[in-house]
Scaffold this active site. Structure first.
Site, PDB file in Angstrom:
ATOM      1  N   ASP A 107     100.175  26.601 -52.793  1.00 27.88           N
ATOM      2  CA  ASP A 107     100.688  26.936 -51.459  1.00 27.88           C
ATOM      3  C   ASP A 107     100.993  25.653 -50.682  1.00 27.88           C
ATOM      4  O   ASP A 107     100.098  24.864 -50.391  1.00 27.88           O
ATOM      5  CB  ASP A 107      99.649  27.775 -50.701  1.00 27.88           C
ATOM      6  CG  ASP A 107     100.226  28.466 -49.479  1.00 27.88           C
ATOM      7  OD1 ASP A 107     101.061  27.855 -48.792  1.00 27.88           O
ATOM      8  OD2 ASP A 107      99.822  29.618 -49.216  1.00 27.88           O
ATOM      9  N   HIS A 148     103.458  29.502 -51.636  1.00 31.17           N
ATOM     10  CA  HIS A 148     103.355  30.386 -50.477  1.00 31.17           C
ATOM     11  C   HIS A 148     104.370  31.536 -50.585  1.00 31.17           C
ATOM     12  O   HIS A 148     105.495  31.341 -51.039  1.00 31.17           O
ATOM     13  CB  HIS A 148     103.628  29.570 -49.214  1.00 31.17           C
ATOM     14  CG  HIS A 148     103.371  30.298 -47.947  1.00 31.17           C
ATOM     15  ND1 HIS A 148     102.100  30.575 -47.488  1.00 31.17           N
ATOM     16  CD2 HIS A 148     104.218  30.830 -47.033  1.00 31.17           C
ATOM     17  CE1 HIS A 148     102.188  31.224 -46.347  1.00 31.17           C
ATOM     18  NE2 HIS A 148     103.460  31.399 -46.054  1.00 31.17           N
TER      19      HIS A 148
END
Length: 231
Positions: A169, A200
């Site tokens: 992420d 993400h």
């Protein structure tokens, strides 16, 4: 079948998108938006949850900044606007608006039983805080941004929480993930799943980092979690 719910607060009213299942009575799930407002992605999630038998409600949490935000992740200008909204957004006030929404959901015709919450991105952080600060019966957090600053609140957690963490992420660096995992991995109410190689928003259909397999895996885990927690 969709409709609009109006939620009243001391500061004013705001709206929420509502999708209903075929059943006359059902438990409810509050869907907490990303930084793009109550857009098609969020409405589609609500519609999908309604197809699974839940009353799904997505409140307009940016209403204090600008009501009715509905943008996508498909242009640079929209990303710029999304980050402006994110930076202007007050998290604590947002959680208060979520609590007001939960109260309104419990009073809705056709809502019977428990109320859960699921959030993505900014909503992933808000889902975590919904779990620790409100009377929601269960919560699911997808790649929440900033949770590492709030892990101490987990001691207030009285209901189950499921967390999906993308190991790559870009908005939650490895050191932040370590803080989250170390603080929360042994909590009796928290179940954490990590996704190696995922960035993400891997579960956002149409997004740059969407991954069909891991999105399906995460969504199946979430549905099983809600079925157990909400009925």
């Amino acid at each position: 079948m969709s409709e609009t719910l109006t939620i009243t607060t001391p500061d004013g009213d705001f709206s929420a998108y509502v999708a209903r299942p075929e059943a006359d009575k059902a438990p409810a799930i509050l869907v907490i938006q990303e930084i793009f407002g109550v857009n098609k992605v969020m409405r589609d999630i609500c519609d999908g949850l309604a197809a699974q038998g839940y009353v799904a409600v997505c409140p307009d949490l940016f209403w204090r900044i600008e009501p009715g935000i509905d943008i996508t992740d498909q242009s640079e200008a929209e990303w710029k606007r999304a980050f402006e909204l994110f930076n202007a957004f007050d998290v604590d006030t947002g959680v208060n608006d979520i609590a007001a929404t939960i109260t309104a959901i419990r009073a809705m015709p056709g809502v019977e039983g428990k109320v859960g919450a699921v959030g993505y991105c900014l909503g992933g952080l808000l889902a975590f805080l919904t779990a620790t600060r409100t009377d929601a019966d269960a919560a699911v957090s997808y790649y929440g941004v900033g949770i590492e600053k709030h892990v101490g609140e987990a001691e207030k957690l009285n209901h189950p929480l499921l967390m999906h963490i993308a190991e790559k992420d870009q908005f939650v660096p490895p050191e932040a993930q370590q803080v989250i995992l170390q603080a929360l991995k042994d909590h009796p109410q928290i179940e954490i799943h990590t996704y190696p190689g995922r960035d993400h928003a891997f579960a956002r259909e149409g997004g740059a980092h969407y991954d069909t397999g891991d999105a399906a895996k995460a969504n199946a885990l979430s549905l099983a979690f809600f079925k157990k927690a909400l009925g």
